[in-house]
Design a protein around this motif. Structure first.
Motif, PDB file in Angstrom:
ATOM      1  N   VAL A  76      61.042  37.919  31.043  1.00 42.10           N
ATOM      2  CA  VAL A  76      60.665  37.132  29.894  1.00 42.10           C
ATOM      3  C   VAL A  76      60.137  38.106  28.796  1.00 42.10           C
ATOM      4  O   VAL A  76      58.958  38.432  28.957  1.00 42.10           O
ATOM      5  N   GLY A  77      60.691  38.211  27.744  1.00 44.28           N
ATOM      6  CA  GLY A  77      60.071  38.982  26.767  1.00 44.28           C
ATOM      7  C   GLY A  77      60.344  40.473  27.170  1.00 44.28           C
ATOM      8  O   GLY A  77      61.601  40.894  27.706  1.00 44.28           O
ATOM      9  N   ASP A  78      59.476  41.390  27.005  1.00 42.60           N
ATOM     10  CA  ASP A  78      59.308  42.671  27.431  1.00 42.60           C
ATOM     11  C   ASP A  78      59.624  42.748  28.820  1.00 42.60           C
ATOM     12  O   ASP A  78      58.659  41.827  29.710  1.00 42.60           O
ATOM     13  N   ARG A  79      60.078  43.463  29.763  1.00 40.03           N
ATOM     14  CA  ARG A  79      59.924  43.460  31.077  1.00 40.03           C
ATOM     15  C   ARG A  79      58.971  44.178  31.849  1.00 40.03           C
ATOM     16  O   ARG A  79      58.706  45.345  31.319  1.00 40.03           O
ATOM     17  N   HIS A  80      58.544  43.680  32.612  1.00 45.88           N
ATOM     18  CA  HIS A  80      57.300  44.238  33.572  1.00 45.88           C
ATOM     19  C   HIS A  80      57.615  44.275  35.028  1.00 45.88           C
ATOM     20  O   HIS A  80      57.917  43.343  35.707  1.00 45.88           O
ATOM     21  N   GLN A  81      57.199  45.495  35.634  1.00 51.40           N
ATOM     22  CA  GLN A  81      57.120  45.420  37.252  1.00 51.40           C
ATOM     23  C   GLN A  81      55.798  45.067  37.525  1.00 51.40           C
ATOM     24  O   GLN A  81      54.600  45.407  36.984  1.00 51.40           O
ATOM     25  N   ARG A  82      55.535  44.160  38.592  1.00 47.26           N
ATOM     26  CA  ARG A  82      54.479  43.551  38.870  1.00 47.26           C
ATOM     27  C   ARG A  82      54.096  43.462  40.361  1.00 47.26           C
ATOM     28  O   ARG A  82      54.887  43.717  40.940  1.00 47.26           O
ATOM     29  N   PHE A  83      52.873  44.091  40.531  1.00 50.45           N
ATOM     30  CA  PHE A  83      52.436  43.994  41.863  1.00 50.45           C
ATOM     31  C   PHE A  83      50.930  43.706  41.960  1.00 50.45           C
ATOM     32  O   PHE A  83      50.148  43.946  40.945  1.00 50.45           O
ATOM     33  N   ILE A  84      50.212  43.367  42.794  1.00 49.19           N
ATOM     34  CA  ILE A  84      48.924  43.283  43.404  1.00 49.19           C
ATOM     35  C   ILE A  84      48.290  44.425  44.070  1.00 49.19           C
ATOM     36  O   ILE A  84      48.813  44.758  44.922  1.00 49.19           O
ATOM     37  N   LEU A  85      47.128  44.919  43.271  1.00 46.72           N
ATOM     38  CA  LEU A  85      46.221  45.983  43.928  1.00 46.72           C
ATOM     39  C   LEU A  85      45.137  45.133  44.338  1.00 46.72           C
ATOM     40  O   LEU A  85      44.586  44.290  43.781  1.00 46.72           O
ATOM     41  N   THR A  86      44.411  45.790  45.632  1.00 50.42           N
ATOM     42  CA  THR A  86      43.413  45.117  46.078  1.00 50.42           C
ATOM     43  C   THR A  86      42.450  46.480  46.173  1.00 50.42           C
ATOM     44  O   THR A  86      42.711  47.560  46.544  1.00 50.42           O
ATOM     45  N   LEU A  87      41.363  46.445  45.306  1.00 46.81           N
ATOM     46  CA  LEU A  87      40.192  47.333  45.170  1.00 46.81           C
ATOM     47  C   LEU A  87      39.198  47.466  46.459  1.00 46.81           C
ATOM     48  O   LEU A  87      39.319  46.611  47.319  1.00 46.81           O
ATOM     49  N   ASP A  88      38.645  48.587  46.698  1.00 46.76           N
ATOM     50  CA  ASP A  88      37.687  48.738  47.689  1.00 46.76           C
ATOM     51  C   ASP A  88      36.686  47.679  47.741  1.00 46.76           C
ATOM     52  O   ASP A  88      36.300  47.183  48.869  1.00 46.76           O
ATOM     53  N   SER A  89      36.320  47.066  46.609  1.00 42.83           N
ATOM     54  CA  SER A  89      35.241  45.915  46.543  1.00 42.83           C
ATOM     55  C   SER A  89      35.977  44.414  47.226  1.00 42.83           C
ATOM     56  O   SER A  89      35.162  43.740  47.242  1.00 42.83           O
ATOM     57  N   ILE A 120      48.963  44.114  38.316  1.00 41.69           N
ATOM     58  CA  ILE A 120      49.269  45.232  37.559  1.00 41.69           C
ATOM     59  C   ILE A 120      50.669  44.832  36.714  1.00 41.69           C
ATOM     60  O   ILE A 120      51.458  44.279  37.741  1.00 41.69           O
ATOM     61  N   ALA A 121      50.571  44.610  35.348  1.00 40.28           N
ATOM     62  CA  ALA A 121      51.809  44.411  34.793  1.00 40.28           C
ATOM     63  C   ALA A 121      52.144  45.586  34.077  1.00 40.28           C
ATOM     64  O   ALA A 121      51.782  45.842  32.993  1.00 40.28           O
ATOM     65  N   HIS A 122      53.161  46.458  34.479  1.00 42.15           N
ATOM     66  CA  HIS A 122      53.759  47.519  34.067  1.00 42.15           C
ATOM     67  C   HIS A 122      54.818  47.442  32.944  1.00 42.15           C
ATOM     68  O   HIS A 122      55.826  47.030  33.525  1.00 42.15           O
ATOM     69  N   ASN A 123      55.037  47.642  31.854  1.00 46.66           N
ATOM     70  CA  ASN A 123      55.872  47.410  30.925  1.00 46.66           C
ATOM     71  C   ASN A 123      57.194  48.606  31.176  1.00 46.66           C
ATOM     72  O   ASN A 123      56.923  49.590  30.837  1.00 46.66           O
ATOM     73  N   ILE A 124      58.146  48.112  31.724  1.00 48.47           N
ATOM     74  CA  ILE A 124      59.274  49.135  32.057  1.00 48.47           C
ATOM     75  C   ILE A 124      60.223  49.094  30.962  1.00 48.47           C
ATOM     76  O   ILE A 124      61.334  49.935  31.220  1.00 48.47           O
ATOM     77  N   ASP A 125      60.005  48.446  29.706  1.00 50.17           N
ATOM     78  CA  ASP A 125      60.860  48.659  28.740  1.00 50.17           C
ATOM     79  C   ASP A 125      60.326  49.803  27.950  1.00 50.17           C
ATOM     80  O   ASP A 125      60.943  50.497  27.101  1.00 50.17           O
TER      81      ASP A 125
END
Length: 149
Positions: A72-85, A91-96
């Motif tokens: 929807v709108g600008d396309r974003h690659q999305r994934f979940i990161l787990t930090l050491d904490s 993460i919503a990475h704009n692939i446009d």
């Protein structure tokens, strides 16, 4: 003769046991997960605890879930990161604007720089790319030695 043989075996064992980590192949000596420096992890914990948004952050974590693209709108690659904490980040990475990470898999390490937006689930990091208009601080993602921006 037996004494020489025993001496040679003992010397070889001593050399083998005294090897330094530099003698060990890197894929064994170094962990495959890149850990964020403590200051970066603390900053993320602080902005989450303070429910702050619009804050430029950097860090790294392990991909624990790959989501479908937001189209929807600008396309974003999305994934979940787990930090050491233990904190999780979407993460919503704009692939446009930036290239998609095609080889991304669960369990992979990813470093990032982008803008943090608070939510109850740990937050979202976006602006992980350059700004075509040059008005916003550039962000990036790093995966397997390659930078995506």
């Amino acid at each position: 003769m037996k004494k020489l043989l025993l001496l040679a075996i003992a010397a070889a064992a001593a050399v083998y046991l005294s090897r330094q980590p530099d003698d060990i192949p890197r894929e064994i000596a170094e962990p495959t997960v890149a850990h964020a420096p403590a200051a970066k992890t603390d900053r993320l914990a602080n902005v989450y605890a303070g429910q702050q948004s619009g804050v430029q952050v950097a860090g790294g974590g392990v991909v624990t879930r790959i989501l479908g693209d937001d189209i929807v709108g600008d396309r974003h690659q999305r994934f979940i990161l787990t930090l050491d904490s233990g904190q999780t980040l979407l993460i919503a990475h704009n692939i446009d604007v930036a290239q998609r990470i095609e080889s991304l898999r669960e369990g992979d390490s990813v470093s990032f720089s982008g803008e943090y937006e608070w939510n109850d689930d740990g937050g979202v990091v976006h602006w992980t790319h350059h700004d075509p208009q040059g008005q916003h601080e550039a962000g990036w993602l790093r995966h397997r030695g390659r930078t995506y921006q």
